[in-house]
Design a protein around this motif. Structure first.
Motif, PDB file in Angstrom:
ATOM      1  N   GLU A 258     -69.371 -32.705   6.555  1.00  0.00           N
ATOM      2  CA  GLU A 258     -69.727 -31.432   5.950  1.00  0.00           C
ATOM      3  C   GLU A 258     -70.726 -32.294   5.373  1.00  0.00           C
ATOM      4  OE1 GLU A 258     -66.810 -28.910   3.714  1.00  0.00           O
ATOM      5  OE2 GLU A 258     -65.477 -30.016   4.449  1.00  0.00           O
TER       6      GLU A 258
ATOM      7  N   SER B 170     -66.519 -30.148  11.797  1.00  0.00           N
ATOM      8  CA  SER B 170     -65.255 -29.393  10.671  1.00  0.00           C
ATOM      9  C   SER B 170     -65.697 -27.774  10.928  1.00  0.00           C
ATOM     10  CB  SER B 170     -66.157 -29.474   9.616  1.00  0.00           C
ATOM     11  OG  SER B 170     -67.637 -29.039   9.132  1.00  0.00           O
ATOM     12  N   ARG B 171     -66.630 -27.132  11.168  1.00  0.00           N
ATOM     13  CA  ARG B 171     -66.545 -25.722  11.435  1.00  0.00           C
ATOM     14  C   ARG B 171     -65.574 -24.783  12.712  1.00  0.00           C
ATOM     15  NH1 ARG B 171     -71.343 -22.395   8.538  1.00  0.00           N
ATOM     16  NH2 ARG B 171     -71.526 -23.598   6.610  1.00  0.00           N
TER      17      ARG B 171
ATOM     18  N   ASP C 141     -61.993 -26.003  12.052  1.00  0.00           N
ATOM     19  CA  ASP C 141     -61.178 -24.489  10.018  1.00  0.00           C
ATOM     20  C   ASP C 141     -61.244 -23.596  11.476  1.00  0.00           C
ATOM     21  OD1 ASP C 141     -61.303 -26.802   8.817  1.00  0.00           O
ATOM     22  OD2 ASP C 141     -63.728 -25.721   7.809  1.00  0.00           O
TER      23      ASP C 141
ATOM     24  N   ASN D 242     -58.359 -24.189  13.711  1.00  0.00           N
ATOM     25  CA  ASN D 242     -56.798 -24.517  12.861  1.00  0.00           C
ATOM     26  C   ASN D 242     -56.470 -25.523  13.588  1.00  0.00           C
ATOM     27  OD1 ASN D 242     -56.853 -22.150  11.197  1.00  0.00           O
ATOM     28  ND2 ASN D 242     -56.217 -20.814  12.943  1.00  0.00           N
TER      29      ASN D 242
END
Length: 592
Positions: free
Chosen positions: A52, A375-376, A379, A382
């Protein structure tokens, strides 16, 4: 100024000059980092993108495959190996949000710094072993995998054409049981296909709105993500209305304001797969020409990267896709980087680096593009302890020379890759793609004075199509009666000849420059050339216009995109993809 102060100043200046003249440390060459026997170490003074944010200089401590400390200066226990990484950038190992994994694909991915693959369709029998691997921090040479397993599609729909029988769904009343079966097989999420084939000039059965909505509801009842392959903007709108969590391609056609608003309102993520759009547009990706990547591209990958989709007339598809992605990004839609390897024009691992570049071209900053591949993705799907560098994260790491936060293509300059904290030994190929001691290809491929001369029937039935063909040797010619029908993505019917009887083994045809044929028919036929490192690759295609009477043609092979004469495996002659009946008569085919 007194003499003592002057003397001190001179001493300081001399010391600074001395330091400047000392040999300066250089970033190690790729693969020059010392190999540590274990998965505990510390990286010192490295620029870090943590998934991020950017940290200009930090230490990262890895203990038995897990990041245990990450800060400006980390105290390290005695005996822990230390690696200086000043001037380089440490990233979480990348995550490819759209792949199809078979064979050596996960080894290929890890070689290029991809630590996790999100698989959108593979044999469900491989899922249990993949789950065991990703739960472990043992040494491995493979990327981890989360998978949809068997996709959900209609009978005869997209996904049934790949040579493996799969269950299909055509009744909303069966949706709950069908989805439960996929979950029992080990699917981590559920993928649906809404693709009528209109973009490829033929029709395909596809899931209707009621069945799709019922099946998505069944996935959500099991707390599973529901993602959709939607071919067109209209199909994307149907998927969003049905409750899709994500779209796994950027769709074809213009995006309406209403569709954009629905995607935003329903918090739907999109995986653009721009690398495939680039290939569909017939544009080269340039990956095999990049000196930072080329030594690590194996022959099968190189073969895939230079392949093109059959057909033409899709030049504008990439321009439209880039505009759609820009609008999605400007609206705040979550975008995930995915390559859709191994489609023509792509290869596992290496193509994700091109996807990052295309996302930046579409308007993302380099930092946002890198987040879309780290990171996306973690996310959205999961994924525990992936996609970030932080305390407690899996030590799946990639170190690159330079700064990809300024130039995202710097991700290609990989210095080292770690998986579960263990250094990955990246296999090198150095562009040596030509096999040695191959048998020479025969010059005469067909004369037909004594029969079919080794030619045999081929149709799209192996991909779920309904086309048919009959062959007959008559009056010294091979007569091909083909009937092409819609139903497969690329319909065809015709005849084929292997270079070596009984298989698709490669032969060396590099001495030849021209293919001469004597042929009769009316309309466009396709010459197919199967070549390269993989026997399962998409053929190179050369369209030939027939004018009704006998024609003697000399076809230059040098300009046939994707044809590798150093490894020629088979030649085909087919009608298609336009539907209809056609008679083709082949009197002679010779390589010269």
């Amino acid at each position: 100024m007194n003499r003592k102060l002057i003397g001190l100043l001179i001493a300081v200046i001399a010391f600074v000059v001395f330091l400047f003249l000392l040999p300066q440390p250089e970033a190690p060459e790729p693969d020059a980092w010392p190999v540590i026997d274990g998965n505990t170490f510390v990286l010192r003074g490295v620029r870090v993108f943590d998934g991020e944010r950017v940290h200009t200089a930090a230490d990262v401590l890895v203990t038995e495959g897990i990041v245990t400390a990450f800060s400006g200066k980390v105290p390290v226990p005695n005996g822990v190996p230390e690696l200086a990484a000043t001037g380089q950038t440490l990233l979480p190992a990348l995550l490819d949000a759209h792949t199809h994994n078979f064979g050596a694909s996960r080894e290929e991915a890890l070689r290029f710094g991809i630590g996790t693959q999100i698989d959108m369709f593979t044999a469900h029998t491989s899922l249990a072993a993949a789950r065991t691997q990703r739960d472990s921090v043992e040494r491995t040479e493979q990327a981890d995998m989360w998978s949809a397993g068997t996709m959900v599609t209609a009978p005869g729909g997209h996904g049934t054409q790949f040579g493996m029988a799969i269950p299909t769904l055509d009744n909303p009343a069966d949706s709950a049981a069908f989805v439960a079966e996929r979950i029992a097989e080990g699917s981590d999420f559920i993928k649906f296909t809404v693709e009528d084939g209109s973009g490829w000039g033929n029709g395909l059965p596809t899931l209707d709105a009621e069945t799709l909505a019922a099946a998505i509801a069944a996935a959500h009842a099991h707390s599973k993500l529901a993602v959709v392959h939607a071919g067109t903007a209209e199909e994307a709108a149907l998927a969003v209305e049905a409750g899709a969590d994500g779209l796994v391609h950027v769709f074809r056609g213009e995006m309406s304001p209403a569709l954009l608003a629905a995607i935003v309102e329903n918090d739907v993520f999109v995986i653009p797969t721009l690398t495939v759009m680039e290939s569909l547009a017939g544009q080269p990706n340039g990956l095999v020409d990049d000196a930072r990547l080329q030594p690590y591209i194996d022959p099968a990958q190189e073969d895939g990267l230079i392949r093109q989709f059959p057909g033409s007339g899709r030049e504008g598809i990439l321009t439209t896709a880039l505009a759609t992605v820009r609008a999605l990004h400007d609206a705040g839609v979550v975008l995930l980087a995915g390559s859709d390897a191994p489609n023509p024009g792509t290869a596992h691992g290496v193509s994700l680096h091109r996807e990052l570049e295309l996302l930046v071209e579409a308007g993302l900053s380099p930092q946002a593009a890198l987040a879309s591949a780290t990171s996306r993705v973690a996310d959205a799907f999961n994924l525990p302890a992936r996609g970030r560098i932080m305390k407690g994260a899996r030590a799946d790491l990639v170190l690159v020379a330079g700064n990809p936060l300024e130039d995202v293509a710097a991700t290609r300059a990989i210095t080292a890759v770690w998986k579960n904290g263990f250094r990955v030994q990246r296999a090198r190929f150095d562009g040596a793609t030509t096999e040695t001691d191959l048998p020479k290809a025969p010059a005469v491929l067909g004369v037909f004075d004594d029969g079919a001369d080794g030619w045999y029937a081929t149709t799209d039935s192996i991909m779920g199509g309904a086309s048919s063909v009959t062959l007959a040797a008559r009056d010294g010619a091979l007569v091909i009666d083909a009937e092409v029908k819609t139903g497969a993505p690329f319909p065809w019917a015709g005849a084929m000849r292997s270079m070596i009887d009984g298989g698709m083994a490669p032969t060396d045809a590099s001495a030849f420059e021209t293919l001469t044929i004597r042929i009769r028919g009316q309309g466009t036929v396709q010459l197919l050339f199967f070549s390269g490192a993989s026997a399962q690759g998409v053929p190179a295609v050369l369209p030939v216009q027939l004018e009704g009477s006998w024609q003697d043609l000399a076809l230059d092979l040098s300009g046939v995109a994707g044809l590798d004469l150093t490894r020629l495996r088979a030649v085909g002659l087919t009608a298609g993809p336009a539907p209809g009946a056609m008679r083709i008569e082949l009197d002679e085919m010779v390589l010269r």
